[in-house]
Design a protein around this motif. Sequence first.
Motif, PDB file in Angstrom:
ATOM      1  N   LEU A 154       5.724  16.422   3.950  1.00 59.83           N
ATOM      2  CA  LEU A 154       7.021  15.771   3.800  1.00 59.83           C
ATOM      3  C   LEU A 154       6.909  14.515   2.942  1.00 59.83           C
ATOM      4  CD1 LEU A 154       8.755  15.920   7.309  1.00 59.83           C
ATOM      5  CD2 LEU A 154       9.600  16.907   5.180  1.00 59.83           C
ATOM      6  N   LEU A 155       5.860  13.730   3.147  1.00 59.53           N
ATOM      7  CA  LEU A 155       5.649  12.543   2.328  1.00 59.53           C
ATOM      8  C   LEU A 155       5.478  12.925   0.859  1.00 59.53           C
ATOM      9  CD1 LEU A 155       3.257  10.368   4.528  1.00 59.53           C
ATOM     10  CD2 LEU A 155       5.510   9.688   3.695  1.00 59.53           C
ATOM     11  N   HIS A 156       4.733  13.976   0.600  1.00 58.79           N
ATOM     12  CA  HIS A 156       4.568  14.460  -0.774  1.00 58.79           C
ATOM     13  C   HIS A 156       5.915  14.880  -1.355  1.00 58.79           C
ATOM     14  CE1 HIS A 156       0.247  14.556   0.044  1.00 58.79           C
ATOM     15  NE2 HIS A 156       0.036  14.847  -1.228  1.00 58.79           N
ATOM     16  N   TRP A 157       6.665  15.659  -0.575  1.00 64.25           N
ATOM     17  CA  TRP A 157       7.955  16.157  -1.067  1.00 64.25           C
ATOM     18  C   TRP A 157       8.914  15.014  -1.385  1.00 64.25           C
ATOM     19  CZ3 TRP A 157      10.527  19.705  -3.403  1.00 64.25           C
ATOM     20  CH2 TRP A 157      11.926  19.722  -3.335  1.00 64.25           C
TER      21      TRP A 157
ATOM     22  N   LEU B 120       4.848   3.874  -4.340  1.00 66.24           N
ATOM     23  CA  LEU B 120       5.890   4.396  -3.465  1.00 66.24           C
ATOM     24  C   LEU B 120       5.763   3.768  -2.084  1.00 66.24           C
ATOM     25  CD1 LEU B 120       5.608   8.166  -4.420  1.00 66.24           C
ATOM     26  CD2 LEU B 120       7.491   6.643  -5.043  1.00 66.24           C
ATOM     27  N   TYR B 121       6.887   3.671  -1.402  1.00 69.22           N
ATOM     28  CA  TYR B 121       6.929   3.051  -0.083  1.00 69.22           C
ATOM     29  C   TYR B 121       7.655   3.987   0.879  1.00 69.22           C
ATOM     30  CZ  TYR B 121       5.988  -0.799  -3.212  1.00 69.22           C
ATOM     31  OH  TYR B 121       5.440  -1.581  -4.200  1.00 69.22           O
ATOM     32  N   PHE B 122       7.304   3.913   2.156  1.00 70.95           N
ATOM     33  CA  PHE B 122       7.960   4.798   3.117  1.00 70.95           C
ATOM     34  C   PHE B 122       8.161   4.090   4.444  1.00 70.95           C
ATOM     35  CE2 PHE B 122       3.556   5.363   4.334  1.00 70.95           C
ATOM     36  CZ  PHE B 122       3.589   5.619   5.697  1.00 70.95           C
TER      37      PHE B 122
ATOM     38  N   GLY C 258      14.556   9.210  13.251  1.00 69.78           N
ATOM     39  CA  GLY C 258      14.190  10.596  12.950  1.00 69.78           C
ATOM     40  C   GLY C 258      14.247  10.954  11.489  1.00 69.78           C
ATOM     41  N   ILE C 259      14.409   9.950  10.625  1.00 69.34           N
ATOM     42  CA  ILE C 259      14.490  10.175   9.189  1.00 69.34           C
ATOM     43  C   ILE C 259      13.282   9.555   8.501  1.00 69.34           C
ATOM     44  CG2 ILE C 259      15.782   9.565   7.087  1.00 69.34           C
ATOM     45  CD1 ILE C 259      17.184  11.676   8.607  1.00 69.34           C
ATOM     46  N   LEU C 260      12.715  10.262   7.544  1.00 65.78           N
ATOM     47  CA  LEU C 260      11.679   9.726   6.672  1.00 65.78           C
ATOM     48  C   LEU C 260      12.332   9.272   5.377  1.00 65.78           C
ATOM     49  CD1 LEU C 260       8.685   9.279   5.830  1.00 65.78           C
ATOM     50  CD2 LEU C 260       8.713  11.638   4.970  1.00 65.78           C
ATOM     51  N   LEU C 261      12.122   8.012   5.018  1.00 66.53           N
ATOM     52  CA  LEU C 261      12.610   7.477   3.754  1.00 66.53           C
ATOM     53  C   LEU C 261      11.427   7.175   2.851  1.00 66.53           C
ATOM     54  CD1 LEU C 261      14.232   5.797   6.290  1.00 66.53           C
ATOM     55  CD2 LEU C 261      15.671   5.191   4.345  1.00 66.53           C
ATOM     56  N   VAL C 262      11.506   7.590   1.600  1.00 66.62           N
ATOM     57  CA  VAL C 262      10.495   7.267   0.599  1.00 66.62           C
ATOM     58  C   VAL C 262      11.216   6.732  -0.638  1.00 66.62           C
ATOM     59  CG1 VAL C 262       8.633   8.129  -0.874  1.00 66.62           C
ATOM     60  CG2 VAL C 262       8.906   9.039   1.448  1.00 66.62           C
TER      61      VAL C 262
END
Length: 219
Positions: free
Chosen positions: A144-147, A197-199, A204-208
């Motif tokens: 998911l982080l990659h995507w 990049l930052y995350f 429940g949401i992943l933000l990048v």
Amino acid sequence: MPLILNKHIEKGEIGLWEISEEVDELLILAKLATPDIITYSGISALHRKKEWLATRALLNELTGESYLIHYHNDGRPYLKNTRFNISISHSNGFVAILLHSLFIPGIDIELLNRQVGKVASRFLSAEELAACNEKAELSNHLKLLHWCGKEAIFKMIALTNIEFSTDILIQINDLDENNGSFSGIFNDKSSQIPIPLYFMEKCGILLVWGWVKALNADF
């Protein structure tokens, strides 16, 4: 008001909105000008109406103004008569906006529980896929982080025909926190352009997110 994140960053701001309102309330919050009223009248699907209105409501909340969101031919949004550059992302009832006053931003969000293993080979290089699969307990999270990282970079680049598995690469070292940073690389013809990049995780949401200096490959 469902503004669940308002994060100030260097020369910019991030907002995350959970779409919990009905259309009538969103129409009030969106404060549509005539051009947007015309555009809105052509939207038929209810979920798309809410998403579209919530995006404008969130922009109003972040800026304190009502701006029209314009779009380049490739679909990237931009604002006129303001210092801000803008990036937008939607996912399952959430909207995120990243504003930056100097550089070209890119943001992407996804539900943390979204399973992407079956399609990972479409957007990961063989090396990236192997690295993600090395840690079984973190495999889907890493993918998911990659995507999201690749999507965020894609939104920064004013080029078409970008191949995610080869033209945008992600490098993640240790991953022990639910927020932090990692590295992206855009392969531009004869050079490799590093993009920090930052995350973070929220509700429940992943933000990048991240940003670059220009809209084209001439960085």
